[in-house]
Scaffold this active site. Structure first.
Site, PDB file in Angstrom:
ATOM      1  N   LYS A   1     -78.074  28.314 -12.108  1.00  0.00           N
ATOM      2  CA  LYS A   1     -78.496  27.888 -10.773  1.00  0.00           C
ATOM      3  C   LYS A   1     -79.207  26.540 -10.857  1.00  0.00           C
ATOM      4  O   LYS A   1     -80.125  26.363 -11.649  1.00  0.00           O
ATOM      5  CB  LYS A   1     -79.444  28.944 -10.201  1.00  0.00           C
ATOM      6  CG  LYS A   1     -80.094  28.557  -8.878  1.00  0.00           C
ATOM      7  CD  LYS A   1     -80.854  29.738  -8.323  1.00  0.00           C
ATOM      8  CE  LYS A   1     -81.716  29.338  -7.131  1.00  0.00           C
ATOM      9  NZ  LYS A   1     -82.384  30.502  -6.531  1.00  0.00           N
TER      10      LYS A   1
ATOM     11  N   ARG B   1     -88.180  24.294  -9.531  1.00  0.00           N
ATOM     12  CA  ARG B   1     -87.198  23.686 -10.433  1.00  0.00           C
ATOM     13  C   ARG B   1     -87.398  22.172 -10.537  1.00  0.00           C
ATOM     14  O   ARG B   1     -87.239  21.579 -11.609  1.00  0.00           O
ATOM     15  CB  ARG B   1     -85.780  24.016  -9.950  1.00  0.00           C
ATOM     16  CG  ARG B   1     -85.417  25.449 -10.278  1.00  0.00           C
ATOM     17  CD  ARG B   1     -84.450  26.091  -9.284  1.00  0.00           C
ATOM     18  NE  ARG B   1     -84.620  27.529  -9.325  1.00  0.00           N
ATOM     19  CZ  ARG B   1     -83.940  28.352 -10.133  1.00  0.00           C
ATOM     20  NH1 ARG B   1     -82.994  27.869 -10.903  1.00  0.00           N
ATOM     21  NH2 ARG B   1     -84.196  29.637 -10.141  1.00  0.00           N
TER      22      ARG B   1
ATOM     23  N   ASP C   1     -88.762  31.114 -12.436  1.00  0.00           N
ATOM     24  CA  ASP C   1     -89.085  30.066 -11.453  1.00  0.00           C
ATOM     25  C   ASP C   1     -90.184  30.456 -10.468  1.00  0.00           C
ATOM     26  O   ASP C   1     -90.836  29.607  -9.880  1.00  0.00           O
ATOM     27  CB  ASP C   1     -87.828  29.649 -10.674  1.00  0.00           C
ATOM     28  CG  ASP C   1     -87.325  30.733  -9.731  1.00  0.00           C
ATOM     29  OD1 ASP C   1     -87.565  31.935  -9.996  1.00  0.00           O
ATOM     30  OD2 ASP C   1     -86.684  30.384  -8.722  1.00  0.00           O
ATOM     31  N   ASN C   2     -90.346  31.762 -10.235  1.00  0.00           N
ATOM     32  CA  ASN C   2     -91.403  32.240  -9.321  1.00  0.00           C
ATOM     33  C   ASN C   2     -91.466  33.756  -9.447  1.00  0.00           C
ATOM     34  O   ASN C   2     -90.627  34.379 -10.103  1.00  0.00           O
ATOM     35  CB  ASN C   2     -91.149  31.810  -7.861  1.00  0.00           C
ATOM     36  CG  ASN C   2     -89.786  32.183  -7.350  1.00  0.00           C
ATOM     37  OD1 ASN C   2     -88.930  31.326  -7.155  1.00  0.00           O
ATOM     38  ND2 ASN C   2     -89.545  33.459  -7.122  1.00  0.00           N
TER      39      ASN C   2
ATOM     40  N   HIS D   1     -80.025  24.227  -7.665  1.00  0.00           N
ATOM     41  CA  HIS D   1     -80.878  24.258  -6.473  1.00  0.00           C
ATOM     42  C   HIS D   1     -81.748  23.020  -6.295  1.00  0.00           C
ATOM     43  O   HIS D   1     -82.848  23.077  -5.740  1.00  0.00           O
ATOM     44  CB  HIS D   1     -81.749  25.537  -6.448  1.00  0.00           C
ATOM     45  CG  HIS D   1     -81.945  26.043  -5.042  1.00  0.00           C
ATOM     46  ND1 HIS D   1     -82.635  27.198  -4.738  1.00  0.00           N
ATOM     47  CD2 HIS D   1     -81.560  25.517  -3.863  1.00  0.00           C
ATOM     48  CE1 HIS D   1     -82.653  27.378  -3.436  1.00  0.00           C
ATOM     49  NE2 HIS D   1     -82.003  26.365  -2.882  1.00  0.00           N
TER      50      HIS D   1
ATOM     51  N   CYS E   1     -87.941  28.616  -5.198  1.00  0.00           N
ATOM     52  CA  CYS E   1     -86.961  28.053  -6.138  1.00  0.00           C
ATOM     53  C   CYS E   1     -86.943  26.529  -6.244  1.00  0.00           C
ATOM     54  O   CYS E   1     -87.135  25.970  -7.319  1.00  0.00           O
ATOM     55  CB  CYS E   1     -85.559  28.530  -5.752  1.00  0.00           C
ATOM     56  SG  CYS E   1     -85.367  30.316  -5.819  1.00  0.00           S
TER      57      CYS E   1
ATOM     58  N   SER F   1     -78.976  29.218  -4.217  1.00  0.00           N
ATOM     59  CA  SER F   1     -79.255  30.649  -4.382  1.00  0.00           C
ATOM     60  C   SER F   1     -78.016  31.492  -4.098  1.00  0.00           C
ATOM     61  O   SER F   1     -77.195  31.149  -3.234  1.00  0.00           O
ATOM     62  CB  SER F   1     -80.394  31.080  -3.454  1.00  0.00           C
ATOM     63  OG  SER F   1     -81.586  30.484  -3.874  1.00  0.00           O
TER      64      SER F   1
ATOM     65  N   ASP G   1     -84.623  33.815 -12.374  1.00  0.00           N
ATOM     66  CA  ASP G   1     -84.888  33.595 -10.954  1.00  0.00           C
ATOM     67  C   ASP G   1     -85.589  34.824 -10.373  1.00  0.00           C
ATOM     68  O   ASP G   1     -85.022  35.925 -10.391  1.00  0.00           O
ATOM     69  CB  ASP G   1     -83.563  33.335 -10.225  1.00  0.00           C
ATOM     70  CG  ASP G   1     -83.772  32.711  -8.856  1.00  0.00           C
ATOM     71  OD1 ASP G   1     -84.932  32.652  -8.394  1.00  0.00           O
ATOM     72  OD2 ASP G   1     -82.779  32.286  -8.248  1.00  0.00           O
ATOM     73  N   ASP G   2     -86.793  34.640  -9.882  1.00  0.00           N
ATOM     74  CA  ASP G   2     -87.554  35.714  -9.227  1.00  0.00           C
ATOM     75  C   ASP G   2     -87.938  36.851 -10.162  1.00  0.00           C
ATOM     76  O   ASP G   2     -88.166  37.987  -9.722  1.00  0.00           O
ATOM     77  CB  ASP G   2     -86.782  36.300  -8.025  1.00  0.00           C
ATOM     78  CG  ASP G   2     -86.566  35.301  -6.896  1.00  0.00           C
ATOM     79  OD1 ASP G   2     -86.945  34.125  -7.060  1.00  0.00           O
ATOM     80  OD2 ASP G   2     -86.009  35.689  -5.856  1.00  0.00           O
TER      81      ASP G   2
ATOM     82  N   HIS H   1     -82.460  37.176  -8.801  1.00  0.00           N
ATOM     83  CA  HIS H   1     -82.525  36.898  -7.362  1.00  0.00           C
ATOM     84  C   HIS H   1     -81.552  37.848  -6.669  1.00  0.00           C
ATOM     85  O   HIS H   1     -80.426  38.031  -7.138  1.00  0.00           O
ATOM     86  CB  HIS H   1     -82.110  35.439  -7.148  1.00  0.00           C
ATOM     87  CG  HIS H   1     -82.389  34.884  -5.791  1.00  0.00           C
ATOM     88  ND1 HIS H   1     -81.692  35.287  -4.669  1.00  0.00           N
ATOM     89  CD2 HIS H   1     -83.279  33.951  -5.369  1.00  0.00           C
ATOM     90  CE1 HIS H   1     -82.141  34.616  -3.628  1.00  0.00           C
ATOM     91  NE2 HIS H   1     -83.113  33.798  -4.012  1.00  0.00           N
TER      92      HIS H   1
ATOM     93  N   LYS I   1     -93.502  36.280  -4.883  1.00  0.00           N
ATOM     94  CA  LYS I   1     -92.784  35.055  -4.512  1.00  0.00           C
ATOM     95  C   LYS I   1     -93.267  34.502  -3.166  1.00  0.00           C
ATOM     96  O   LYS I   1     -93.521  35.267  -2.234  1.00  0.00           O
ATOM     97  CB  LYS I   1     -91.298  35.389  -4.433  1.00  0.00           C
ATOM     98  CG  LYS I   1     -90.397  34.278  -3.913  1.00  0.00           C
ATOM     99  CD  LYS I   1     -88.937  34.701  -3.976  1.00  0.00           C
ATOM    100  CE  LYS I   1     -88.016  33.637  -3.396  1.00  0.00           C
ATOM    101  NZ  LYS I   1     -86.594  33.944  -3.610  1.00  0.00           N
TER     102      LYS I   1
HETATM  103 MG    MG Z   1     -86.638  31.966  -7.352  1.00  0.00          MG
END
Ligand code: MG
Length: 475
Positions: free
Chosen positions: A142, A89, A291-292, A144, A85, A167, A45-46, A239, A312
């Site tokens: 996660k 996803r 994811d980003n 989301h 996110c 998150s 994540d991130d 994240h 992001k």
């Molecule tokens: Mg993310």
């Protein structure tokens, strides 16, 4: 034990879900279960393009991912389906641009704890497609894509779920200053930890969350060695708020951010060891990506997009291009692949590999990457559509990327700007998007403009699933 209540939304879900009844069957004859490969998708994540040792970070040590990259394929132009996110996803899970499923919005960029909806039942996830060909499926981490019961992983083809459903910075007990967020405390974030549909801990002890996700994955792998499995291991880290377990805290030269990345890497080392010990290493494909891009406002708690622009939330390369590794000893030909790929392609790649069926009753945006992975041929993907919410901001075709709209997200100057002619960059020559070149190649501008127009004219947008709030529906 506590459960989220779906209250009256269940009726809505049934209405949506009824469309699933008219979907064509995904059942298809296939080879015996034993011959099917296991698939592990590790989704951070991130995490930014520049946050792994093998992608050039000078002080974050990722020996296990480095080894996977050297023995497998390192993809250097691989994109998340979106720059935040929830839509990212949804794209991975369905192989469809999130704008088609309605899992992106011009009003709320992601789902929140007060969101009334989630991924519609009419969508087919990788897990659901794999269930029809005999796979055991687990989502660890996660999600989301909706926290109410009808939207949880166990309602979308997963046999098992363990994780934080959205998150880890949501459910704040109050508004927190930047300083407080850079000195994270578990008790400031009242996020739930769930097993299947039940909340088992709240607030989740995030210090041990990476460790526990790893252990859950190891357990599932060891317990299902006789039959094929699919694990979607979606780490909550990196994240913010950042947390690492005691063993890793204050161990990285990169500070707490580095501690969290190195703990994820060490967990991957343990998973690789488990695959060897249980005799599954030669029959398991692993995909690692994020994811980003990095969430930039959090100073040294933010990741890095390396040489890419911005992060992001944006459709600059730093927002969506991710450090990506495919690993399968003896099957995947080791290489560094500069061709275009996307998390959107995981659906067709994985489901085809498993002998499953790709849905034919809907528009898909998923390419089977097998020719590149297993035969050293070019990637079948030659274009990428960059959306912000439900608007097409940019299109890449081959080396060139045209920005029709630009907007930063967390930078000081985040004004929305439209461009006609579009801003053009040659990403082979200029991956940092520094040198606008439309005047040099007007024919390329025309070609990408036509491609964008065709895409927009044929697109059927899904109804916005992110906008409805629980309190709106109750009033
Ligand atoms: Mg993310």
């Amino acid at each position: 034990m506590q459960k989220f209540s779906s209250r009256r939304y269940f009726l809505k879900s049934v209405a949506i879900g009824s469309t699933a009844l008219v979907m064509p069957s995904l059942t298809r004859c296939s080879p015996s279960s034993q011959s099917k490969p296991n698939v592990l998708v590790i989704f951070c994540d991130d995490l930014g393009f520049g946050d792994l040792g093998t992608f050039g970070h000078p002080t974050i040590r990722t020996p296990n991912l480095d080894r996977m990259a050297a023995k497998g394929q390192k993809w250097t132009s691989f994109y998340a389906a979106a720059s935040v996110c929830t839509p990212s996803r949804a794209g991975l899970m369905t192989g469809r641009l999130p704008v088609r499923s309605g899992m992106c919005s011009d009003f709320r960029r992601v789902l929140f704890p007060d969101s009334a909806n989630g991924l519609p039942q009419s969508e087919i996830t990788i897990a659901r497609a794999l269930k029809t060909v005999g796979y055991n499926t687990a989502c660890i981490g996660k999600w989301h894509l909706g926290h109410l019961p009808e939207f949880l992983p166990t309602s979308h083809g997963f046999d098992y779920y363990f994780g934080i459903p959205y998150s880890n910075d949501m459910d704040k007990i109050r508004s927190l200053s930047l300083e407080e967020q850079l000195d994270p405390k578990i008790e400031n974030y009242n996020v739930p930890l769930m097993r299947n549909e039940k909340i088992i801990e709240r607030p989740a002890d995030q210090h041990t969350i990476t460790k526990r996700y790893t252990e859950e994955a190891i357990k599932f792998i060891a317990e299902h060695k006789e039959s094929p499995w699919f694990i979607y291991l979606a780490h909550t880290m990196v994240h913010i708020p950042l947390f690492a377990s005691e063993k890793f805290r204050n161990t990285s030269r990169r500070g707490l951010f580095g501690d969290t990345v190195e703990e994820i890497d060490a967990g991957i080392g343990r998973i690789l060891q488990t695959l060897v010990e249980t005799g599954q290493e030669k029959n398991t494909m692993i995909v690692f990506t994020s994811d980003n891009g990095p969430w930039l406002p959090f100073r040294e708690h933010s990741g890095s997009a390396g040489l890419l622009r911005d992060g992001k939330g944006t459709t600059w390369e730093g927002g969506m291009r991710e450090p990506t590794i495919f690993y399968w000893p003896g099957k995947i030909n080791p290489a560094v692949v500069p061709d275009i790929g996307s998390t959107l392609d995981l659906f067709a790649t994985i489901v085809t590999l498993a002998g499953g069926a790709i849905p034919t009753d809907r528009e898909m945006d998923s390419y089977d990457l097998a020719p590149a992975l297993f035969e050293n041929n070019k990637s079948p993907r030659n274009e990428m559509y960059y959306y912000r919410g439900q608007q097409l901001f940019a299109v890449r075709q081959g080396a060139y990327k045209a920005h029709f709209i630009t907007m930063s997200e967390y930078q000081q100057d985040n004004k929305r700007q439209e461009h006609d002619p579009p801003l053009l960059f040659n990403l082979d020559v200029d991956p940092g998007e520094n040198y606008e070149c439309s005047a040099k190649v007007p024919d390329v501008v025309d070609t990408i403009k036509k491609l964008a127009e065709k895409h927009k004219s044929e697109l059927i947008k899904g109804e916005d699933q992110l906008i409805a709030r629980i309190q709106d529906a109750e009033s």
